[in-house]
Design a protein around this motif. Structure first.
Motif, PDB file in Angstrom:
ATOM      1  N   GLU A   1      32.774 -64.409 -83.108  1.00 48.42           N
ATOM      2  CA  GLU A   1      32.284 -64.947 -81.838  1.00 48.42           C
ATOM      3  C   GLU A   1      32.758 -66.376 -81.622  1.00 48.42           C
ATOM      4  N   PHE A   2      32.903 -67.113 -82.716  1.00 48.23           N
ATOM      5  CA  PHE A   2      33.369 -68.496 -82.609  1.00 48.23           C
ATOM      6  C   PHE A   2      34.795 -68.549 -82.073  1.00 48.23           C
ATOM      7  N   LEU A   3      35.597 -67.554 -82.432  1.00 51.74           N
ATOM      8  CA  LEU A   3      36.972 -67.488 -81.915  1.00 51.74           C
ATOM      9  C   LEU A   3      36.991 -67.454 -80.393  1.00 51.74           C
ATOM     10  N   LYS A   4      36.033 -66.771 -79.816  1.00 44.12           N
ATOM     11  CA  LYS A   4      35.950 -66.698 -78.351  1.00 44.12           C
ATOM     12  C   LYS A   4      35.710 -68.088 -77.767  1.00 44.12           C
ATOM     13  N   LEU A   5      34.869 -68.870 -78.443  1.00 46.91           N
ATOM     14  CA  LEU A   5      34.618 -70.236 -77.989  1.00 46.91           C
ATOM     15  C   LEU A   5      35.868 -71.091 -78.130  1.00 46.91           C
ATOM     16  N   MET A   6      36.602 -70.894 -79.220  1.00 49.88           N
ATOM     17  CA  MET A   6      37.832 -71.657 -79.440  1.00 49.88           C
ATOM     18  C   MET A   6      38.848 -71.370 -78.339  1.00 49.88           C
ATOM     19  N   ASN A   7      39.005 -70.110 -78.020  1.00 50.25           N
ATOM     20  CA  ASN A   7      39.979 -69.734 -76.991  1.00 50.25           C
ATOM     21  C   ASN A   7      39.554 -70.233 -75.611  1.00 50.25           C
ATOM     22  N   ALA A   8      38.260 -70.145 -75.324  1.00 49.80           N
ATOM     23  CA  ALA A   8      37.766 -70.616 -74.028  1.00 49.80           C
ATOM     24  C   ALA A   8      37.955 -72.125 -73.893  1.00 49.80           C
ATOM     25  N   LYS A   9      37.675 -72.858 -74.959  1.00 47.84           N
ATOM     26  CA  LYS A   9      37.831 -74.312 -74.908  1.00 47.84           C
ATOM     27  C   LYS A   9      39.307 -74.694 -74.810  1.00 47.84           C
ATOM     28  N   ALA A  10      40.165 -73.971 -75.509  1.00 50.28           N
ATOM     29  CA  ALA A  10      41.606 -74.244 -75.430  1.00 50.28           C
ATOM     30  C   ALA A  10      42.107 -74.075 -74.002  1.00 50.28           C
ATOM     31  N   GLN A  11      41.629 -73.041 -73.346  1.00 50.24           N
ATOM     32  CA  GLN A  11      42.019 -72.810 -71.948  1.00 50.24           C
ATOM     33  C   GLN A  11      41.470 -73.920 -71.053  1.00 50.24           C
ATOM     34  N   GLU A  12      40.238 -74.314 -71.288  1.00 50.18           N
ATOM     35  CA  GLU A  12      39.617 -75.371 -70.490  1.00 50.18           C
ATOM     36  C   GLU A  12      40.357 -76.700 -70.640  1.00 50.18           C
ATOM     37  N   LEU A  13      40.815 -76.997 -71.849  1.00 51.09           N
ATOM     38  CA  LEU A  13      41.520 -78.254 -72.098  1.00 51.09           C
ATOM     39  C   LEU A  13      42.976 -78.203 -71.656  1.00 51.09           C
ATOM     40  N   GLY A  14      43.440 -77.029 -71.285  1.00 48.10           N
ATOM     41  CA  GLY A  14      44.820 -76.908 -70.816  1.00 48.10           C
ATOM     42  C   GLY A  14      45.844 -76.809 -71.926  1.00 48.10           C
TER      43      GLY A  14
END
Length: 447
Positions: free
Chosen positions: A147-160
């Motif tokens: 589940e943490f991986l999902k947060l990592m990917n979402a944050k990576a997208q948010e940060l560009g």
């Protein structure tokens, strides 16, 4: 005989000519690189994100434990949002226990029945790059590493961030996770990202949570000091004060080493109030051999280049007016014109020898105008355009999160809308002026 002599002279001179030709082309290559031996590298100004140097910075490469910067970002965010606390306790499970016992990896051994605070686990992560402690933080935040991986990917997208792939929270190869790697990832997968995205992640981590440096600057700390579990944690960043590759001003940020990624480092340092961030990936020495020394030597070269060759220059002060664009026409206002000026100063870190190559470029926002004029009423500080710096020649690497520095162009004063009588009289004046101009044009045409 003379002809034979000429031939021999020509033969003897040929190698010399070749050497001369090669000698004249060699400096061009030397000028294009800092002489570092890396698969990818980048240097940026930590304040503005200005890219000062890059080398193969857009190619996805292994990032190893530099991954942990994302875990740190999500940890600080979760703390800030009140989702978890520093004093919150984590209970060790089979996964984190098994990984923590693998001393081939960077780890602080965790007790099978042990509980540890989030702060303890974070310090082990930031100082010692402890992998099981990192997984424990991921589980504390998201329940499972999957589940943490999902947060990592979402944050990576948010940060560009671009061209990233996360397969775990630590940066280890999944083969080191004893068959317990996150669901949906391969048994031999590893995290990848280009140097530019790594620098961008570090840039946002320092901007949003600068307190991370309070821990990353610690060179040595005892884990569970005063207990039977006490372990000395030496920071893997050997450029910190007191270590073998010490560099004045270094206070972070994250090393990374795996067979796949090689020797990597995201370093940051300050000098004379100026902070830079450097990323080196798969660093090797002149013989092609990777080592701790190779990554710190490459980082040192980047730091030296940034601190010695670059300085911050104010190109345009706040309130500046450009000679060719000091005013805009105003219709239906008590004033016929309004002054416009730069809202904020434009400052940028540039190579000292190239500061004269940058010029401000003014762009008026045509959507704010009607027939080339503003329409009253006009408020003071109305944005009417933008000013950016443009390099007139040579390569400009741009910014880590924007194309160009710049500032808004705004109105210096307010212009009230004219009363109905003034508007009527103006309209009448315009009407007769139009007739007069038409008549004079007609009469001139007769002659």
């Amino acid at each position: 005989m003379k002809h034979k002599m000429k031939k021999w002279v020509a033969v003897l001179l040929m190698p010399l000519l070749l050497l001369t030709t090669l000698g004249t082309t060699a400096p061009a290559y030397a000028d294009s690189t800092l002489g570092i031996h890396v698969d990818g590298a980048i240097l940026i100004d930590a304040e503005s994100g200005k890219i000062l140097y890059e080398e193969n910075a857009d190619t996805p490469l292994g990032i190893a434990s530099m991954t942990k910067m994302m875990t740190e970002y999500l940890l600080f965010e979760a703390i800030k949002e009140g989702k978890i606390s520093w004093d919150q306790e984590y209970k060790v499970n089979d996964y984190t226990y098994a990984v923590s016992q693998d001393r081939r990896l960077s780890n602080v051994p965790l007790r099978r029945d042990g509980t540890y605070t989030v702060r303890e686990l974070y310090e082990a992560l930031a100082i010692y790059s402890a992998n099981a402690a990192t997984i424990a933080i991921a589980e504390t935040i998201a329940g499972t590493e999957t589940e943490f991986l999902k947060l990592m990917n979402a944050k990576a997208q948010e940060l560009g961030l671009k061209d990233y792939k996360f397969v775990n929270s630590t940066g280890l190869n999944n083969s080191d996770l004893q068959g317990m790697h996150p669901q949906g990832t391969g048994p031999d997968d590893e995290n990848v990202m280009p140097a530019k995205s790594v620098a961008k992640l570090a840039y946002y981590l320092l901007h949003d949570y600068p307190e991370v440096l309070e821990t990353t600057k610690i060179n040595t700390k005892l884990f569970r000091e005063g207990t039977t579990d006490e372990i000395k944690m030496d920071n893997w960043n050997f450029m910190l004060p007191g270590f073998v590759y010490e560099y004045a001003g270094v206070d972070g940020l994250k090393t990374g080493t795996t067979n796949f990624a090689g020797h990597c480092f995201t370093g940051t340092a300050t000098r004379d109030g100026k902070r830079v961030i450097a990323v080196v990936m798969k660093a090797v020495d002149a013989n092609g051999v990777g080592s701790y020394k190779a990554r710190f030597d490459a980082t040192r070269a980047l730091f030296d280049y940034g601190f010695s060759q670059f300085s911050e220059v104010e190109f345009v002060p706040a309130g500046h007016q450009f000679d060719k664009q000091k005013e805009l026409e105003v219709i239906k206002g008590k004033e016929k014109q309004v002054s416009i000026a730069v809202k904020e100063p434009i400052r940028m870190m540039v190579k000292s020898s190239e500061k004269d190559l940058y010029v401000p470029e003014v762009t008026i926002d045509e959507s704010k105008l009607k027939d080339g004029s503003l329409q009253a009423p006009v408020e003071q500080g109305t944005v009417v355009g933008h000013v950016k710096l443009v390099k007139t020649e040579g390569t400009d690497y741009g910014f880590i999160d924007a194309d160009h520095p710049g500032t808004d162009l705004v109105t210096k004063d307010a212009v009230e809308k004219a009363g109905w009588f003034s508007l009527m009289m103006g309209a009448i004046g315009d009407f007769f002026a139009g007739i007069w101009n038409g008549a004079t044009g007609f009469i001139k045409g007769l002659f």
